[in-house]
Scaffold this motif. Structure first.
Motif, short mmCIF file in Angstrom:
data_model
loop_
_atom_site.label_atom_id
_atom_site.label_comp_id
_atom_site.label_asym_id
_atom_site.label_seq_id
_atom_site.Cartn_x
_atom_site.Cartn_y
_atom_site.Cartn_z
N THR A 129 50.61 15.37 4.93
CA THR A 129 51.79 16.08 5.43
C THR A 129 51.64 17.44 5.33
O THR A 129 51.82 18.14 6.18
CB THR A 129 53.13 15.93 4.46
N LYS A 130 50.85 18.09 4.26
CA LYS A 130 50.65 19.38 4.19
C LYS A 130 49.42 19.78 5.23
O LYS A 130 49.55 20.87 5.86
CB LYS A 130 49.83 19.62 2.75
N PHE A 131 48.60 18.99 5.40
CA PHE A 131 47.66 19.22 6.47
C PHE A 131 48.29 19.43 7.95
O PHE A 131 48.10 20.40 8.73
CB PHE A 131 46.50 18.15 6.58
N MET A 132 48.95 18.34 8.25
CA MET A 132 49.83 18.58 9.70
C MET A 132 50.63 19.64 9.90
O MET A 132 50.69 20.37 10.75
CB MET A 132 50.64 17.29 9.86
N THR A 133 51.34 20.20 8.69
CA THR A 133 52.30 21.23 8.88
C THR A 133 51.41 22.55 8.99
O THR A 133 51.62 23.38 9.93
CB THR A 133 53.06 21.26 7.63
N ALA A 134 50.35 22.70 8.38
CA ALA A 134 49.48 23.99 8.26
C ALA A 134 48.82 24.06 9.64
O ALA A 134 48.57 25.11 10.12
CB ALA A 134 48.53 23.98 7.01
N ASN A 135 48.39 22.91 10.15
CA ASN A 135 47.55 22.67 11.25
C ASN A 135 48.19 23.42 12.69
O ASN A 135 47.58 23.49 13.40
CB ASN A 135 46.83 21.40 11.65
N VAL A 136 49.59 22.93 12.36
CA VAL A 136 50.30 23.36 13.92
C VAL A 136 50.21 24.83 14.30
O VAL A 136 49.86 25.21 15.40
CB VAL A 136 51.81 23.08 13.85
N TYR A 137 50.22 25.78 13.50
CA TYR A 137 50.07 27.17 13.74
C TYR A 137 48.64 27.25 14.10
O TYR A 137 48.34 28.30 15.03
CB TYR A 137 50.33 28.05 12.68
N ASP A 138 47.75 26.76 13.44
CA ASP A 138 46.27 26.96 13.93
C ASP A 138 46.11 26.71 15.49
O ASP A 138 45.07 27.35 16.11
CB ASP A 138 45.36 26.14 12.93
N HIS A 139 46.89 25.55 15.89
CA HIS A 139 46.66 25.12 17.40
C HIS A 139 47.20 26.07 18.20
O HIS A 139 46.47 26.53 19.07
CB HIS A 139 47.57 24.02 17.42
N ILE A 140 48.20 26.91 17.66
CA ILE A 140 48.90 27.99 18.84
C ILE A 140 48.05 29.29 18.94
O ILE A 140 47.90 29.68 19.96
CB ILE A 140 50.17 28.27 18.20
N VAL A 141 47.36 29.45 17.65
CA VAL A 141 46.35 30.72 17.88
C VAL A 141 44.93 30.49 18.39
O VAL A 141 44.22 31.30 18.26
CB VAL A 141 46.66 31.60 16.63
N ASN A 142 44.62 29.31 18.56
CA ASN A 142 43.05 28.95 18.63
C ASN A 142 43.12 28.27 20.11
O ASN A 142 43.34 27.12 20.19
CB ASN A 142 42.57 28.15 17.56
N PRO A 143 42.77 28.96 21.01
CA PRO A 143 42.66 28.32 22.45
C PRO A 143 41.69 27.22 22.74
O PRO A 143 41.87 26.37 23.33
CB PRO A 143 41.93 29.61 23.33
#
Length: 511
Positions: free
Chosen positions: A203-217
């Protein structure tokens, strides 16, 4: 190979340029940061830890509403409250932005991500599960897990000779996980006693990973994303989350089916019996999952996949958001002894000489000052610092023509700290939320639970949990600031969090 790749890049660039230009054509009157091929204005996201401040600064530079481009699309950022109100209440902007697509594999078409028609049907169907009579029955869950929270905090303090520094976010996050799992799924996770759970990690990983997706082309295309280690961690996390939820759904559906069959058999017998849950040895459950299993649309039950989408959505929206709000509010209380004294005064008026007594739903309704404190904490530290919508039909606002496909971002954290909305916005003043004060503000100046059609369906649940937890902690501990004062590092994320913890001092309160 090189020629084919070059042609592919050229075609993608032409399409990107055409799409961006078609949107920007109606935004000519707006200013904004420079845009670059493919990455758009994404350069303002770096360093990522500074993005919240950068977006706020852009409002100061370019005005209340400015334009910017992101990979594959273009849009506007606005803190114009009249425009914000239009966006959050209009059918033309009811769908969530493409930026949320990175939650799709986890949450599917649940209430957070579903579009217009499906969203309306789901919202109408699920709303009864958040009726106050249902929510009131969750208070006993909060009491049980908050008692464990107090015990865990006391153990930590005892290791430091009774008066020590505590990262309150760590303890509150685990307690919130136990609350949300039990109320959503009707089962116990015991995260506070076992913080190494795979489900907690996932749960912690998926929540934190969403923003990394947005800013990493690199993660925008699966063809490149699969070569990163993050992709394989994501696959592992998704498997853990989906397997856990689906196995629970199947187990509970089977139990419900067996229960219904038993009732049917007895109805067809001549035996005169009391047809209630207790008669069959089944304790009545009111968990979100149990209610969804008995929900129908047009006479048909929800599928296992439908239920999993909504349960996972409830888990996502109701865990980190609530734990962040509780942690930052306790941090604010620790910094303001006067506020803490008023909280205790209110708590004593409710609990008298029984500080250990379990809280009731009626007690929570009487915590008016504590609610103002929580709202002020959410103003300074909104759990969801920004939201985004997609425009599904053209509309005009003043001198701008907003085209279909435009992304509109609303930086809630900036609205909450705008001097035009709140005097001395950096000051912590719960009295801002006295009824007389609130009546003088724009209705969309305070958006911790969003607003309009797609406001947070679980906001009453969240407020009850926050009150119950903060009340319990404050009744048992005196909160104070560390020396030197702890400063939270707030990187940009889909849910606000502090990378260096939320440290305060705690010692046992003499009631």
């Amino acid at each position: 190979m090189f020629i084919e790749l070059s042609i592919t890049i050229l075609v993608l660039y032409i399409f990107w340029r055409w799409h961006i230009n078609s949107i920007l054509d109606g935004l000519k009157s707006l200013k904004g940061p420079e845009s670059y091929p493919f990455i758009g204005s994404l350069v303002i996201c770096y360093p990522v830890s500074n993005l919240l401040a950068r977006i706020g600064q852009m409002c100061d530079i370019y005005g209340q509403t400015y334009k910017m481009t992101i990979p594959w699309t273009a849009g506007i950022v606005t803190i114009d409250l009249d425009l914000v109100e239009f966006i959050l209440t209009s059918q033309a902007t009811i769908n969530k932005s493409i930026l949320y697509i990175f939650l799709k594999e986890w949450l599917g078409d649940g209430l957070l991500l579903s579009k217009s028609a499906k969203w309306r049907l789901r919202r109408k169907t699920i709303t009864p599960t958040f009726h106050f009579k249902v929510l009131d029955q969750f208070v006993h869950v909060f009491n049980k897990n908050n008692q464990i929270l107090v015990q865990q905090l006391q153990k930590s303090i005892d290791k430091q000779n009774g008066d020590g520094v505590v990262n309150i976010a760590h303890f509150v996050t685990l307690a919130a996980m136990d609350n949300i799992v039990e109320t959503a799924m009707g089962t116990s996770m015991n995260s506070q006693l076992n913080d190494q759970s795979d489900y907690v990690w996932a749960t912690k990983f998926m929540t934190a990973n969403v923003y990394d997706h947005i800013v990493n082309p690199i993660t925008y295309l699966k063809a490149t994303y699969i070569f990163t280690p993050t992709y394989w961690k994501e696959r592992k996390a998704l498997k853990i989350l989906k397997n856990y939820t689906m196995s629970l759904i199947k187990t509970k559906r089977e139990a419900l089916s067996n229960h219904n069959n038993t009732i049917t058999e007895n109805i067809h017998s001549d035996t005169d019996i009391n047809l209630d849950d207790e008669h069959f040895g089944i304790k009545k459950k009111t968990a979100f999952l149990d209610l969804l299993l008995q929900t129908t649309i047009d006479g048909k039950p929800l599928s296992d996949e439908d239920i999993m989408e909504e349960v996972d959505t409830f888990m996502f929206e109701g865990h980190d958001t609530v734990s962040a709000a509780i942690s930052f509010t306790l941090f604010c209380i620790a910094q303001h002894p006067g506020v803490q004294s008023k909280i205790i005064e209110e708590q004593r008026s409710i609990f008298a000489n029984e500080p250990d007594r379990d809280v009731t739903s009626e007690d929570l309704k009487d915590m008016h000052y504590l609610e103002m404190v929580i709202k002020e904490g959410l103003r300074l530290y909104p759990s969801v610092p920004g939201i985004a919508r997609n425009v599904c039909e053209d509309f005009h606002y003043k001198d701008i023509h907003v085209r279909k496909g435009t992304t509109i971002c609303i930086p809630i954290f900036k609205i909450h700290k705008d001097p035009a909305n709140f005097n001395d916005p950096e000051m912590f003043m719960p009295e801002r939320f006295l009824p007389t004060e609130q009546s003088t503000r724009h209705a969309f100046a305070f958006l911790p639970f969003s607003a309009g059609h797609r406001n947070c369906i679980g906001q009453r649940f969240a407020m009850m949990e926050m009150k119950a937890t903060i009340s319990k902690v404050c009744r048992h501990f005196e909160l104070g600031m560390t020396n030197p004062p702890h400063k939270c590092i707030l990187p940009s994320a889909i849910v606000l969090m502090s990378t260096n913890g939320v440290n305060i001092t705690m010692k046992r309160r003499i009631w």
